[in-house]
Write a protein that holds these residues in place. Structure first.
Motif, short mmCIF file in Angstrom:
data_model
loop_
_atom_site.label_atom_id
_atom_site.label_comp_id
_atom_site.label_asym_id
_atom_site.label_seq_id
_atom_site.Cartn_x
_atom_site.Cartn_y
_atom_site.Cartn_z
N ASN A 176 -6.26 -1.15 -4.08
CA ASN A 176 -6.52 -1.62 -5.44
C ASN A 176 -7.10 -0.49 -6.29
O ASN A 176 -6.75 -0.35 -7.47
CB ASN A 176 -7.48 -2.81 -5.40
N ILE A 188 -2.58 -8.44 0.34
CA ILE A 188 -3.24 -7.65 1.39
C ILE A 188 -4.53 -8.32 1.81
O ILE A 188 -5.01 -8.13 2.93
CB ILE A 188 -3.51 -6.21 0.87
N ARG A 189 -5.11 -9.11 0.93
CA ARG A 189 -6.37 -9.77 1.24
C ARG A 189 -6.23 -10.75 2.42
O ARG A 189 -7.23 -11.11 3.05
CB ARG A 189 -6.88 -10.53 0.01
N GLU A 241 -8.47 -2.04 3.38
CA GLU A 241 -7.16 -1.63 2.86
C GLU A 241 -6.97 -2.12 1.43
O GLU A 241 -6.52 -1.36 0.56
CB GLU A 241 -6.03 -2.16 3.74
N TYR A 242 -7.32 -3.37 1.17
CA TYR A 242 -7.18 -3.90 -0.19
C TYR A 242 -8.08 -3.15 -1.17
O TYR A 242 -7.65 -2.83 -2.28
CB TYR A 242 -7.52 -5.38 -0.21
N ASN A 301 -9.65 -12.03 -8.73
CA ASN A 301 -8.54 -12.38 -7.85
C ASN A 301 -7.57 -13.33 -8.55
O ASN A 301 -6.35 -13.25 -8.35
CB ASN A 301 -9.06 -13.02 -6.56
N LEU A 310 -0.05 -6.87 -4.31
CA LEU A 310 -1.30 -6.25 -3.87
C LEU A 310 -2.30 -7.29 -3.38
O LEU A 310 -3.00 -7.08 -2.40
CB LEU A 310 -1.89 -5.44 -5.03
N HIS A 325 -11.48 -5.99 4.59
CA HIS A 325 -11.27 -5.82 3.15
C HIS A 325 -10.91 -4.39 2.77
O HIS A 325 -10.53 -4.13 1.62
CB HIS A 325 -12.56 -6.24 2.44
N SER A 381 0.83 -1.21 0.00
CA SER A 381 0.00 0.00 0.00
C SER A 381 0.86 1.26 0.00
O SER A 381 0.57 2.23 -0.71
CB SER A 381 -0.93 0.00 1.22
#
Length: 561
Positions: A180, A510-511, A175-176, A496, A507, A173, A47
């Motif tokens: 994204n 992060i999930r 931050e992702y 995904n 990236l 969820h 991030s």
């Protein structure tokens, strides 16, 4: 007296100087302390790297403002906290919370415009001690950078979950979702995706929503294998320019020349996403006078390739008690026709159980006539991403499939130790060519018997990526079933998969971030409501009154003499 005064002045000056020096040092170094147990406000390195790419103002409009239930207050607070973290690391990030339906006169018009843009609202009913309230909430944000905008979903759709459980999953969820979005609008497209055609693959109209979503982050185009017959070497060199090849539900046999092109694409580091059926049957073929059709196996000439790579798709159908419903007409024909939903055992409802970031926090997926799959021993790392429920079994083809099976009542003994059938597998490692130590169909000077480190995903159901069409033959959202009005997690899973195969920034990882938000036990709250009120409201007043009485008594006693 003067020395004491001078000493006090020196102390004050020393304190001021110390604070100025400390402030100067602090301005040179930046650090934020996250005291939460799960470090939910600590941004990942991925991030932070994405934030470095934001050189100009990036504006975020969050539509979580207004009168709505307590669960969404929590989502609002957590959204604000994570955005403040983003802003702390990059001052170009600005955000505001907006109530889109604050004006009652324009409420209906605005709601309709939001829905047309894909920003669907959520009707939430909250039961507070028997009193029910219903509110309309838009759990969305819009991020804008350089005139380019993208939607940010803030609320995860989880089938069968309560609002509180959805909010907990959504906070995990956040931050992702924002990282994204920033990556989508701030970073120029680099990777290229090829949709393979030429062997009866799925029509573009049925892939429209998936293609539209992929296009936001990657270049995407069609690559037809027809040219391989005349110019195989040139076709291979052209395909090598792509980073990912998607093969979606082919229905015609691949030639050896086409297989070698795809094989060498893999050996040279090209990623592949396979959605392959080994049994020929469609739901549309059941809607006839008899309500039945024959499901039969067909050979795509891909078995040796998959076997070499480490998987095998079998000509079988997965029959699962945990199934998605279909709507069938019942009653009299004409205006009196009614539609009733029945479980359709050839359409497994799959809940992801793997810890891989591809499926972390993904809602249940809808499969349709999925095939069984085996993993084979070789040097490739295999991760089963999706599998059927424990109450499932394989049905060999050919077999008659009849709509009357909706009236079946399956016996539990029929599904003993037959379930957990792999339906989607991630393969990672150095693949060996299927033409290693074999005669090649055409001469390729750059032939590689063993490939570079690579990865691919094999899914034993081509319909997983299919979107339905509305009455005007326009594509609906991938995962949405218009007959039952349910939205499944197919779209998120497919995206995904693409992001995992192409993501060099990490990236997708992060999930895997886990956030622990304890849920409020409403039954316990209601049963202890009065006692809790006394403790939180009454007790402080009583303590304050006692303190005031004692303080007044002691004061009178001391100064009343």
């Amino acid at each position: 007296m003067v020395p004491v005064k001078n000493k006090n002045i020196k102390t004050v000056l020393f304190t001021i100087a110390f604070l100025l020096i400390l402030n100067g040092i602090g301005s040179k170094f930046f650090y934020r302390f996250d005291l939460t147990q799960d470090h939910r406000y600590t941004l990942s390195k991925t991030s932070l790297n994405i934030l470095k790419e934001v050189k100009e103002p990036l504006i975020i409009d969050v539509f979580l403002k207004g009168q709505f239930p307590g669960e969404f207050k929590k989502l609002q607070t957590e959204t604000q906290q994570i955005l403040e973290e983003f802003k702390a690391y990059n001052k170009n990030i600005t955000f505001q919370f907006v109530n889109p339906i604050e004006n009652d006169e324009e409420r209906d018009t605005i709601m309709q415009s939001f829905i047309e843009r894909g920003l669907t609202p959520v009707n939430v009913t909250v039961d507070d001690k028997g009193k029910q309230t219903q509110e309309v909430v838009f759990p969305w944000a819009i991020a804008t950078y350089h005139g380019k905008s993208t939607k940010v979903p803030l609320l995860k759709n989880i089938m069968g979950a309560s609002t509180a459980e959805k909010v907990v999953s959504s906070v995990q969820h956040l931050e992702y979702a924002f990282a994204n979005a920033f990556n989508t609008i701030a970073k120029a497209k680099e990777k290229k995706v090829a949709v393979i055609k030429g062997n009866g693959e799925m029509h573009d109209l049925l892939l429209a929503d998936f293609i539209k979503q992929v296009r936001e982050n990657y270049f995407i185009g069609t690559f037809t294998l027809d040219s391989v017959a005349k110019k195989p070497n040139e076709s291979l060199n052209y395909l090598k320019k792509y980073d990912l090849a998607i093969i979606a539900k082919p229905t015609e046999k691949f030639t050896d020349e086409e297989k070698l092109v795809l094989d060498q694409f893999v050996m040279n580091g090209g990623k592949t996403l396979w959605l392959v059926d080994q049994v020929n049957i469609e739901m549309d073929s059941l809607y006839n006078d008899s309500g039945a059709t024959l499901a039969f196996p067909f050979d795509l000439n891909l078995n040796d390739m998959f076997f070499k790579y480490g998987v095998r798709i079998n000509p079988t159908l997965v029959k699962d008690v945990m199934a998605t419903p279909i709507a069938l007409a019942t009653g009299e024909q004409g205006s009196a026709t009614q539609y009733t939903q029945y479980p359709w055992f050839y359409s497994p409802l799959v809940y992801p159980a793997s810890k891989n970031p591809i499926v972390t926090n993904v809602d249940a997926l809808k499969f349709e006539f999925a095939n069984g799959m085996d993993t084979l021993k070789n040097g490739i790392k295999k991760t089963v991403l999706l599998k059927s429920s424990p109450y499932s079994k394989l049905v060999g083809a050919p077999v008659e499939v009849n709509l009357n099976m909706v009236s079946e009542r399956p016996e539990q003994s029929d599904f003993k130790n037959t379930g957990n059938i792999p339906l989607a597998v991630l393969l990672e490692g150095k693949f060996h060519s299927v033409y290693e130590n074999r005669v090649m169909p055409f001469n390729e000077k750059t032939f590689m018997p063993v490939g570079k480190d690579n990865k691919m995903i094999v899914i034993s159901d081509g319909d997983l990526v299919r979107n339905q069409l509305d009455k005007n033959f326009q594509p609906l959202e991938l995962g949405y079933d218009k007959w039952t009005n349910k939205l499944y997690g197919n779209k998120e899973f497919m995206m995904n998969c693409v992001n995992y195969l192409l993501d060099d920034t990490g990236l997708i990882n992060i999930r895997s971030k886990e956030v622990n938000l304890p849920l409020l036990d409403k039954e316990k709250v209601y049963s202890n409501y009065t006692r809790t009120q006394w403790i939180t409201v009454g007790l402080p007043i009583v303590v304050l009154a006692i303190f005031g009485f004692v303080f007044t008594f002691l004061r009178k006693r001391r100064y009343g003499r």
